[in-house]
Design a protein around this motif. Structure first.
Motif, PDB file in Angstrom:
ATOM      1  N   ARG A  57       0.816  -1.224   0.000  1.00  0.00           N
ATOM      2  CA  ARG A  57       0.000   0.000   0.000  1.00  0.00           C
ATOM      3  C   ARG A  57       0.841   1.261   0.000  1.00  0.00           C
ATOM      4  NH1 ARG A  57      -4.934   1.478   4.269  1.00  0.00           N
ATOM      5  NH2 ARG A  57      -5.861   3.108   2.976  1.00  0.00           N
ATOM      6  N   VAL A  58       2.016   1.226   0.627  1.00  0.00           N
ATOM      7  CA  VAL A  58       2.824   2.436   0.731  1.00  0.00           C
ATOM      8  C   VAL A  58       3.296   2.899  -0.646  1.00  0.00           C
ATOM      9  CG1 VAL A  58       5.064   1.281   1.025  1.00  0.00           C
ATOM     10  CG2 VAL A  58       4.682   3.528   2.058  1.00  0.00           C
ATOM     11  N   GLN A  59       3.417   1.989  -1.602  1.00  0.00           N
ATOM     12  CA  GLN A  59       3.868   2.372  -2.939  1.00  0.00           C
ATOM     13  C   GLN A  59       2.838   3.222  -3.676  1.00  0.00           C
ATOM     14  OE1 GLN A  59       5.826  -0.571  -5.416  1.00  0.00           O
ATOM     15  NE2 GLN A  59       6.065  -1.944  -3.687  1.00  0.00           N
ATOM     16  N   PHE A  60       1.592   3.182  -3.222  1.00  0.00           N
ATOM     17  CA  PHE A  60       0.539   3.922  -3.907  1.00  0.00           C
ATOM     18  C   PHE A  60       0.221   5.249  -3.234  1.00  0.00           C
ATOM     19  CE2 PHE A  60      -0.266  -0.594  -4.815  1.00  0.00           C
ATOM     20  CZ  PHE A  60      -0.154  -0.552  -6.197  1.00  0.00           C
ATOM     21  N   LEU A  61       0.887   5.546  -2.115  1.00  0.00           N
ATOM     22  CA  LEU A  61       0.634   6.802  -1.421  1.00  0.00           C
ATOM     23  C   LEU A  61       1.280   7.970  -2.159  1.00  0.00           C
ATOM     24  CD1 LEU A  61       1.208   5.822   2.324  1.00  0.00           C
ATOM     25  CD2 LEU A  61      -0.966   6.314   1.214  1.00  0.00           C
ATOM     26  N   PRO A  62       0.769   9.193  -1.955  1.00  0.00           N
ATOM     27  CA  PRO A  62       1.430  10.353  -2.547  1.00  0.00           C
ATOM     28  C   PRO A  62       2.863  10.469  -2.047  1.00  0.00           C
ATOM     29  CG  PRO A  62      -0.753  10.933  -1.717  1.00  0.00           C
ATOM     30  CD  PRO A  62      -0.463   9.552  -1.221  1.00  0.00           C
ATOM     31  N   ALA A  63       3.772  10.929  -2.901  1.00  0.00           N
ATOM     32  CA  ALA A  63       5.176  11.057  -2.514  1.00  0.00           C
ATOM     33  C   ALA A  63       5.349  12.030  -1.360  1.00  0.00           C
ATOM     34  CB  ALA A  63       6.001  11.504  -3.720  1.00  0.00           C
ATOM     35  N   SER A  64       4.419  12.970  -1.213  1.00  0.00           N
ATOM     36  CA  SER A  64       4.521  13.969  -0.151  1.00  0.00           C
ATOM     37  C   SER A  64       4.020  13.462   1.197  1.00  0.00           C
ATOM     38  CB  SER A  64       3.720  15.216  -0.538  1.00  0.00           C
ATOM     39  OG  SER A  64       2.347  14.875  -0.748  1.00  0.00           O
ATOM     40  N   ALA A  65       3.364  12.299   1.219  1.00  0.00           N
ATOM     41  CA  ALA A  65       2.829  11.777   2.481  1.00  0.00           C
ATOM     42  C   ALA A  65       3.967  11.505   3.457  1.00  0.00           C
ATOM     43  CB  ALA A  65       2.032  10.505   2.230  1.00  0.00           C
ATOM     44  N   GLU A  66       3.722  11.802   4.740  1.00  0.00           N
ATOM     45  CA  GLU A  66       4.765  11.646   5.752  1.00  0.00           C
ATOM     46  C   GLU A  66       5.216  10.201   5.864  1.00  0.00           C
ATOM     47  OE1 GLU A  66       5.414  12.848  10.471  1.00  0.00           O
ATOM     48  OE2 GLU A  66       3.882  13.849   9.240  1.00  0.00           O
ATOM     49  N   SER A  67       4.275   9.256   5.795  1.00  0.00           N
ATOM     50  CA  SER A  67       4.645   7.848   5.912  1.00  0.00           C
ATOM     51  C   SER A  67       5.471   7.386   4.715  1.00  0.00           C
ATOM     52  CB  SER A  67       3.393   6.980   6.050  1.00  0.00           C
ATOM     53  OG  SER A  67       2.477   7.233   5.011  1.00  0.00           O
ATOM     54  N   ARG A  69       7.685   9.287   3.110  1.00  0.00           N
ATOM     55  CA  ARG A  69       9.035   9.800   3.369  1.00  0.00           C
ATOM     56  C   ARG A  69       9.742   8.961   4.423  1.00  0.00           C
ATOM     57  NH1 ARG A  69       7.116  15.606   4.868  1.00  0.00           N
ATOM     58  NH2 ARG A  69       9.318  15.960   5.383  1.00  0.00           N
ATOM     59  N   VAL A  70       8.999   8.541   5.447  1.00  0.00           N
ATOM     60  CA  VAL A  70       9.599   7.683   6.479  1.00  0.00           C
ATOM     61  C   VAL A  70       9.992   6.337   5.888  1.00  0.00           C
ATOM     62  CG1 VAL A  70       9.131   6.421   8.614  1.00  0.00           C
ATOM     63  CG2 VAL A  70       8.418   8.805   8.398  1.00  0.00           C
ATOM     64  N   ASN A  71       9.146   5.809   5.027  1.00  0.00           N
ATOM     65  CA  ASN A  71       9.443   4.511   4.425  1.00  0.00           C
ATOM     66  C   ASN A  71      10.732   4.564   3.612  1.00  0.00           C
ATOM     67  OD1 ASN A  71       8.371   1.709   3.746  1.00  0.00           O
ATOM     68  ND2 ASN A  71       8.639   2.543   1.698  1.00  0.00           N
ATOM     69  N   GLU A  72      10.965   5.696   2.918  1.00  0.00           N
ATOM     70  CA  GLU A  72      12.199   5.846   2.149  1.00  0.00           C
ATOM     71  C   GLU A  72      13.412   5.962   3.072  1.00  0.00           C
ATOM     72  OE1 GLU A  72      11.408   9.247  -0.199  1.00  0.00           O
ATOM     73  OE2 GLU A  72      10.083   8.204  -1.616  1.00  0.00           O
ATOM     74  N   LEU A  73      13.252   6.725   4.161  1.00  0.00           N
ATOM     75  CA  LEU A  73      14.364   6.877   5.106  1.00  0.00           C
ATOM     76  C   LEU A  73      14.640   5.581   5.867  1.00  0.00           C
ATOM     77  CD1 LEU A  73      13.486  10.401   6.564  1.00  0.00           C
ATOM     78  CD2 LEU A  73      15.403   9.846   5.051  1.00  0.00           C
ATOM     79  N   GLN A  74      13.590   4.815   6.117  1.00  0.00           N
ATOM     80  CA  GLN A  74      13.721   3.592   6.902  1.00  0.00           C
ATOM     81  C   GLN A  74      14.657   2.589   6.232  1.00  0.00           C
ATOM     82  OE1 GLN A  74       9.928   1.880   7.765  1.00  0.00           O
ATOM     83  NE2 GLN A  74      10.735   0.305   9.127  1.00  0.00           N
ATOM     84  N   ARG A  75      14.707   2.617   4.905  1.00  0.00           N
ATOM     85  CA  ARG A  75      15.571   1.678   4.193  1.00  0.00           C
ATOM     86  C   ARG A  75      17.039   1.904   4.521  1.00  0.00           C
ATOM     87  NH1 ARG A  75      12.747   2.660  -1.735  1.00  0.00           N
ATOM     88  NH2 ARG A  75      10.659   1.894  -1.171  1.00  0.00           N
ATOM     89  N   SER A 309      -6.559  11.680  -9.049  1.00  0.00           N
ATOM     90  CA  SER A 309      -6.459  11.122  -7.703  1.00  0.00           C
ATOM     91  C   SER A 309      -5.070  11.336  -7.115  1.00  0.00           C
ATOM     92  CB  SER A 309      -6.770   9.622  -7.717  1.00  0.00           C
ATOM     93  OG  SER A 309      -8.073   9.366  -8.154  1.00  0.00           O
ATOM     94  N   GLN A 310      -5.014  11.387  -5.794  1.00  0.00           N
ATOM     95  CA  GLN A 310      -3.735  11.437  -5.098  1.00  0.00           C
ATOM     96  C   GLN A 310      -3.116  10.047  -4.984  1.00  0.00           C
ATOM     97  OE1 GLN A 310      -3.758  13.543  -1.329  1.00  0.00           O
ATOM     98  NE2 GLN A 310      -5.347  14.960  -2.020  1.00  0.00           N
ATOM     99  N   LEU A 311      -3.955   9.020  -4.787  1.00  0.00           N
ATOM    100  CA  LEU A 311      -3.462   7.656  -4.636  1.00  0.00           C
ATOM    101  C   LEU A 311      -3.093   7.077  -5.994  1.00  0.00           C
ATOM    102  CD1 LEU A 311      -5.955   6.150  -2.021  1.00  0.00           C
ATOM    103  CD2 LEU A 311      -3.545   6.691  -1.655  1.00  0.00           C
ATOM    104  N   ASP A 545      -2.520   7.955   6.358  1.00  0.00           N
ATOM    105  CA  ASP A 545      -2.270   8.757   5.157  1.00  0.00           C
ATOM    106  C   ASP A 545      -3.068   8.228   3.971  1.00  0.00           C
ATOM    107  OD1 ASP A 545      -0.534  10.290   6.608  1.00  0.00           O
ATOM    108  OD2 ASP A 545       1.268   9.252   5.942  1.00  0.00           O
ATOM    109  N   GLY A 546      -3.186   6.900   3.866  1.00  0.00           N
ATOM    110  CA  GLY A 546      -3.961   6.318   2.771  1.00  0.00           C
ATOM    111  C   GLY A 546      -5.430   6.667   2.858  1.00  0.00           C
ATOM    112  N   ASN A 547      -5.980   6.614   4.057  1.00  0.00           N
ATOM    113  CA  ASN A 547      -7.397   6.965   4.232  1.00  0.00           C
ATOM    114  C   ASN A 547      -7.649   8.436   3.940  1.00  0.00           C
ATOM    115  OD1 ASN A 547      -8.009   4.329   4.964  1.00  0.00           O
ATOM    116  ND2 ASN A 547      -7.872   4.733   7.156  1.00  0.00           N
ATOM    117  N   GLU A 548      -6.740   9.304   4.389  1.00  0.00           N
ATOM    118  CA  GLU A 548      -6.910  10.736   4.124  1.00  0.00           C
ATOM    119  C   GLU A 548      -6.865  11.020   2.628  1.00  0.00           C
ATOM    120  OE1 GLU A 548      -3.951  12.796   6.339  1.00  0.00           O
ATOM    121  OE2 GLU A 548      -5.003  12.621   8.266  1.00  0.00           O
TER     122      GLU A 548
END
Length: 738
Positions: A57-67, A69-75, A309-311, A545-548
């Motif tokens: 699901r995180v791959q479909f979120l907007p690039a600006s979503a906080e989660s 950005r965290v997912n990219e940093l988490q790697r 759409s944002q997603l 973030d996905g629900n919003e």
């Protein structure tokens, strides 16, 4: 009563407009060979489509979503290209030192399993009640996660004591369950959809060859769509979601069959008047191309609006499904006419053609004894009563919207039926803080990590905090990083990347609950006040973030779809009043279908809620496809109005299109209902809403509401077109109600 003579077809020699014999042979041959190539090549690609889709699901979120950005940093703080499996052990007796050692040895003695990095497992944690233990094992995210998780489960079961239960949950566990559920798309879903369509077609046509011709046309359109979509996904132009794959299959088969039914209806009418199959084919194309093209255009326009759409999952569905509709139109305009041209009257065997064809020029079509003729006479006698009752029925169903819960459903309920990952979460919630398996992830600067820890621990719902170190997640308090266990000595140094550290916040609530989402939102607010550079991510944040984004998409897309389809209808019907009525009736039908479904979901199925994208997808499909049936009706009504007047023409259109539109509605409802065979909450809800809504459009909106309301309004329905000013033939309608 005046009698009409059937116009006789002119002999071939007297038809100077008929194409040369080589054209009549060459064009069908070329089209047939082209579709054979599409069928063979696209059919081979069909089995590979699932390999190109993702369910992260995180791959479909907007690039600006906080989660995001965290997912990219988490790697950067973890092993590259991995997800995590949370392994939970449960016993009926307390875990003593010997049992704990046996469980740890079971992990270290695991045989080599593709994608499983058991040598990087975190230290084991035993619950306070001593009845459960958990640890985290990295799993390669780029490989076959379902096979890796299955191997991990089997390997641990073979090595742990017999009285110990083993569960593999967390992101890897749920990804495995979802992948397993989607494996039915390539085979079971297609088989069920085709079986449902075939059954309806056999009942409708009562012939051997015609249902097969229609199914071959639908499958060819699907193969063409798969060929293009797979090429785009392979080249990275689109990011294909697993749910999009299933929707594409159903949409193409259902839409192509609908268009085929309309063309076959016109073809049988033409064959009833013409001896030449070529002439009948041209007449059928002339009579059906406009409503079919308009119907396809409304669906394509509605789908392409999803590009706003944002997603990415919504944005991708638009062009993918639009490609499917394009191939449905191409197959309906080329392959189907060619196949019926070859077959001719033999396509209707064992029925005689006259028993299935109705001559639309017959003056007494409204005086028949069939169900549609009787319905037309009923509408002519009491039009206002009919449309008022139909409207009230839909309005009562729409009241169920007050019961709709479409602000998100627990991710643990995404897979229906058995789910070991869900069972593992329940075990964690029973013996640990409920969010222990899926913590919130916080990325903070080194200078603010202790303040961030102190702030987080004051947030309601945060149980404890750990920090990423080379030895795994290690406890941290406002006083500093702690030794992992009492007496363990000096604490491990945290991993620092670009002056940032990664903190794991264990929540007291399960990660997929509304309480956990509330904790994450409060955590974000509190940490933002400390520093805007602190980011909060993790699975719960992804859900938030996905629900919003989905709710924002729903708010934007629905009005845009309505406006876009309204414009298409105005161009098609050359009127304003009729399009407004059609859009309003279908929108009311959508509200009724969604309201009724909400009540069923809550009281019968006991679903915990719905994803915010469910109402959006249901709206796009129901409005776009529901308008199709009104287009079929009203384009025929407009055609008949030029010869018979608005009211009489409308009743004739109802009679002449009643059978084909009803059959089309049943076919489309059956194909969407086939989505329910997959054990996925999202697709099951879409299947129910769309199937029920299509039946409402077929039997209530198109059969009762629109004809009765249009009849009540009369020529004004075509305002401001020329037909709205032609009332000279309206008195003839009295003949049908005597």
């Amino acid at each position: 009563m005046k009698t009409r003579t059937r116009p006789q077809a002119a002999p071939p020699a007297a038809r100077p407009d008929r194409p040369h014999r080589w054209v009549r042979i060459g064009v069908p041959v070329v089209l047939t060979l082209a579709w054979i190539v599409v069928f063979l090549v696209g059919g081979r690609m069909f089995s590979q489509l699932g390999e190109l889709s993702t369910n992260d699901r995180v791959q479909f979120l907007p690039a600006s979503a906080e989660s995001t950005r965290v997912n990219e940093l988490q790697r950067e703080f973890a092993l590259e290209g991995v997800t995590y499996a949370v392994v939970v052990f449960e016993r009926e007796t307390p875990i003593d030192d010997a049992t704990e050692l046996a469980l740890e040895r079971a992990v270290t003695r695991l045989p080599a399993i593709d994608g499983v990095r058991s040598f990087n497992a975190t230290p084991m944690i035993v619950s306070d009640d001593g009845l459960a233990a958990e640890l985290v094992i990295p799993v390669a995210s780029a490989g076959e996660i379902d096979e890796s998780v299955a191997g991990l489960r089997a390997g641990l079961l073979a090595l742990v004591p017999e009285d110990t239960a083993v569960y593999v949950t967390g992101p890897a566990g749920f990804a495995s369950d979802i992948i397993t559920a989607f494996q039915g798309i390539d085979g079971l879903l297609l088989l069920v959809a085709l079986a449902a369509v075939l059954l309806v077609l056999i009942i409708v046509y009562r012939s051997v060859m015609l249902p097969i011709i229609v199914l071959v046309t639908s499958l060819s359109a699907l193969c063409g769509a798969v060929l293009v979509v797979s090429a785009l996904a392979r080249s990275g132009v689109i990011l294909l979601a697993g749910q999009t794959q299933g929707i594409l299959l159903i949409l193409v088969v259902g839409a192509t069959t609908n268009y085929a039914l309309l063309y076959v209806s016109r073809y049988t009418e033409a064959l009833a008047r013409r001896d030449s199959r070529w002439d009948a084919t041209l007449e059928a194309l002339k009579g059906s191309w406009q409503p079919i093209l308009a119907s396809g255009a409304t669906v394509i326009v509605a789908l392409m609006v999803l590009l706003f759409s944002q997603l990415d999952s919504n944005r991708t569905l638009g062009p993918v499904a639009a490609i499917g509709i394009v191939f449905a139109l191409l197959a309906a305009f080329t392959l189907l006419p060619v196949l019926l041209l070859w077959a001719g009257r033999a396509a209707f065997w064992p029925r005689h053609l006259k028993s299935v064809a109705t001559d639309p020029t017959h003056a007494d079509v409204l005086e028949g004894v069939g169900v549609w003729a009787r319905l037309a006479r009923t509408i002519a006698r009491r039009p206002r009563a009919v449309w008022v009752v139909a409207t009230l029925l839909l309005a009562v169903m729409a009241l169920g919207l007050t019961q709709l819960r479409a602000d998100g459903s627990p991710s643990s309920e995404y897979v229906l039926g058995e789910s070991q990952a869900r069972d593992g979460l329940h075990v964690i919630a029973e013996h640990f803080p409920a969010g222990a398996g899926t913590p919130a992830i916080v990325v903070s600067d080194v200078d603010t990590m202790l303040e961030a820890t102190a702030t987080a621990l004051e947030v309601d719902g945060v149980d404890s905090v750990r920090i990423a170190t080379l030895g795994g997640p290690t406890p941290i308090t406002p006083e500093g990083v702690q030794p992992f266990a009492e007496g363990a000595g000096i604490a491990l140094a945290p991993i620092v990347v670009d002056d940032r550290v990664l903190l794991e916040m264990t929540l007291t609530s399960a990660a997929d609950t509304t309480d956990a989402e509330a904790s994450v939102m409060e955590l974000r607010s509190a940490l933002d006040a400390l520093s805007s550079d602190i980011l909060v991510g993790g699975q719960t944040a992804i859900d938030v973030d996905g629900n919003e984004a989905a709710i924002a998409d729903r708010t934007l897309i629905i009005p845009l779809v309505l406006v876009a389809i309204l414009v298409v209808l105005m161009v098609l019907l050359r009127a304003v009043v009729a399009p407004l009525i059609l859009i309003g009736s279908v929108a009311l039908s959508y509200a009724a279908a969604l309201g009724f479904s909400a009540v069923i979901f809550n009281t019968v199925f006991g679903f915990g809620g719905a994803d915010p994208t469910v109402p959006l997808f249901a709206f796009v499909f129901l409005v776009a496809l529901g308008v199709d049936y009104n287009i079929f009706l009203m384009t025929r009504a407009r055609e008949e109005a030029f010869a018979h007047g608005t009211r009489r023409g409308l009743l004739r259109a109802l009679v002449l299109t009643g059978g084909v539109i009803t059959s089309a509605g049943i076919v489309l409802a059956a194909t969407f209902a086939a989505l329910g065979v997959l054990p996925l909450l999202f697709l099951t809800q879409i299947a129910f809403i769309v199937a029920f809504g299509v039946l409402l459009d077929t039997f209530v909106v198109r059969t009762l509401l629109v004809p009765a309301l249009a009849y009540d309004i009369g020529p004004g329905i075509w305002w401001p077109g020329a037909l709205s000013r032609d009332a000279s033939r309206e008195a003839e309608t009295d003949l049908v109600v005597r």
